[in-house]
Motif scaffolding. Structure first.
Motif, PDB file in Angstrom:
ATOM      1  N   HIS A 155     -76.490  -1.860   9.608  1.00 29.94           N
ATOM      2  CA  HIS A 155     -75.042  -1.837   9.422  1.00 29.94           C
ATOM      3  C   HIS A 155     -74.359  -1.130  10.587  1.00 29.94           C
ATOM      4  O   HIS A 155     -73.349  -1.597  11.124  1.00 29.94           O
ATOM      5  N   ASN A 172     -72.651  -3.425  -0.043  1.00 27.96           N
ATOM      6  CA  ASN A 172     -73.562  -4.532  -0.293  1.00 27.96           C
ATOM      7  C   ASN A 172     -73.735  -4.689  -1.798  1.00 27.96           C
ATOM      8  O   ASN A 172     -74.097  -3.743  -2.493  1.00 27.96           O
ATOM      9  N   GLY A 174     -75.909  -6.722  -4.045  1.00 28.23           N
ATOM     10  CA  GLY A 174     -77.037  -7.576  -4.385  1.00 28.23           C
ATOM     11  C   GLY A 174     -77.367  -7.334  -5.847  1.00 28.23           C
ATOM     12  O   GLY A 174     -76.475  -7.162  -6.679  1.00 28.23           O
ATOM     13  N   CYS A 293     -70.755  -7.320   1.722  1.00 27.93           N
ATOM     14  CA  CYS A 293     -71.874  -8.219   2.005  1.00 27.93           C
ATOM     15  C   CYS A 293     -72.604  -8.507   0.696  1.00 27.93           C
ATOM     16  O   CYS A 293     -72.366  -7.865  -0.323  1.00 27.93           O
ATOM     17  N   GLY A 294     -73.541  -9.436   0.743  1.00 27.82           N
ATOM     18  CA  GLY A 294     -74.370  -9.728  -0.417  1.00 27.82           C
ATOM     19  C   GLY A 294     -73.750 -10.762  -1.333  1.00 27.82           C
ATOM     20  O   GLY A 294     -72.589 -11.164  -1.186  1.00 27.82           O
ATOM     21  N   GLY A 324     -72.455 -12.817   5.589  1.00 26.06           N
ATOM     22  CA  GLY A 324     -72.669 -11.872   4.499  1.00 26.06           C
ATOM     23  C   GLY A 324     -73.914 -12.115   3.684  1.00 26.06           C
ATOM     24  O   GLY A 324     -74.470 -11.185   3.096  1.00 26.06           O
ATOM     25  N   GLU A 328     -78.968  -8.712   5.008  1.00 28.15           N
ATOM     26  CA  GLU A 328     -80.201  -7.998   4.656  1.00 28.15           C
ATOM     27  C   GLU A 328     -81.422  -8.612   5.339  1.00 28.15           C
ATOM     28  O   GLU A 328     -82.311  -7.894   5.792  1.00 28.15           O
TER      29      GLU A 328
END
Length: 370
Positions: A155, A172, A174, A293-294, A324, A328
């Motif tokens: 990041h 993030n 997730g 993100c995610g 995005g 990861e």
């Protein structure tokens, strides 16, 4: 600069993300081709059984057969994802210096100094003909760190490469949610915030048969139950200072089990948002923006709730030209490059490890590779 390929399978159990970057493992990052491969229903079932079986595993015991079987299938699925990405990109194995293979987390108990990510690095190296770095978290946990989150150093590299000078928070979402705060003076602070998509996904699957609340449609039809939300937020995790990390099963949905499916979905979505907002109380400055993100950023109800709760400044990673869904996977390509160079993968301010700590296990492809 080397070309590295990252493979990420998150706690949402939705599939494999594969992404190629060029990097020096420090401040230089250039994104390349990427690919997402959804898990087949039978693969998702195998992983779910492995997660359940791993709960009762103790060090020194053989891994449960469910975990062993899932690991074999997972490794093959990742090898096929690598082959597909290379074919789409018109690349050969010799064009990639290293694969960063995260594997699938089936157990994460840093307080007991153990974390397990399944995935056979040596087998993946043989199947692909490319050197593989895996087992990114164990060294950090063994040294007393949380073993998560590991993405913050990437990041920070993204923020630097974008020329951003003001303080920002990267969120993030997730299976689990986490925050990375990047300050103007080089401050880097990161920690898990609470549930991400996992509880929402599980609720949607139980009540609709869909693996996710697609477009937030179930939550959009419901109302947040404030009593249930308050009960969910009573978890001791939220008052603990960072560093801190979570397992996919750290939170129970029992507080919403009496609700109608739409109201339960709305309340669990609000739970993810409130956990993020509560986490921001721990950052040392006021972020100028919140970059999301995610997979959670695809849920318009979640994003709308988050924007209202944080009073604006919330934008998806794509608004900065980032991908995005790939961050990861790119991060584990980046961490593999760092591992090859002997650079730290975690810091006291990201995982709570006592000192900057290297990590990762290298598996050479050897002459038998493809």
């Amino acid at each position: 600069m080397i070309r590295a390929l990252g493979l990420m399978s998150g706690t949402s159990l939705d599939g494999i993300d594969a992404a190629i970057i060029e990097t020096d493992g420090e401040g230089a990052v250039r994104s390349g081709p990427s690919l997402a491969v959804a898990y087949k229903p039978e693969e998702r079932l195998l992983l779910s059984l492995a997660l359940e079986a791993a709960k009762s595993w103790e060090p020194g015991e053989p891994m449960p057969e469910e975990v062993v079987e899932a690991e074999r299938h997972l490794t093959l699925a990742n090898a096929l994802a690598v082959r597909s990405l290379l074919n789409e990109a018109g690349l050969k194995p010799a064009d990639i210096s290293v694969i960063g293979f995260h594997g699938q987390t089936v157990l994460h108990q840093p307080e007991r100094r153990r974390t397990v990510q399944i995935g056979l690095g040596d087998v993946l190296a043989r199947l692909t003909g490319i050197d593989v770095v895996n087992d990114f978290r164990s060294a950090d946990v063994a040294a007393g760190g949380q073993g998560a989150p590991l993405v913050p150093l990437y990041h920070q590299a993204l923020v630097r490469s974008a020329g951003i000078t003001e303080p920002v928070a990267l969120i993030n979402i997730g299976g689990v949610g986490n925050i990375t705060y990047v300050g103007t003076d080089g401050t880097l602070l990161a920690f898990d915030t609470g549930p991400g998509n996992a509880l929402i996904d599980d609720w949607a699957f139980a009540h609709t048969g869909e693996p996710v609340d697609r477009d937030g449609s179930l939550a959009a039809a419901g109302e947040v139950d404030m009593d249930a939300l308050e009960a969910l937020m009573e978890h001791a995790f939220f008052d603990a200072p960072p560093p801190k990390s979570l397992d996919r099963f750290s939170f129970s949905p029992d507080a919403v089990k009496h609700l109608l499916p739409p109201d339960g979905a709305a309340t669990l979505t609000a739970f993810t948002v409130e956990a993020i907002a509560r986490g921001l109380a721990h950052v040392p400055g006021v972020p100028s923006r919140f970059i999301v993100c995610g997979g959670g950023r695809h849920n318009p109800v979640l994003m709308s709730m988050l924007s209202r709760r944080l009073q604006g400044g919330v934008l998806p990673a794509e608004d900065l030209g980032w991908r995005g869904d790939d961050v990861e996977a790119e991060a584990f390509a980046y961490l593999a490059a760092r591992s090859l160079r002997g650079l730290p993968l975690s810091l006291p301010t990201t995982t709570g490890v006592p000192e900057p700590t290297r990590g990762g296990q290298l598996h050479r492809a050897g002459s038998s590779g493809g």
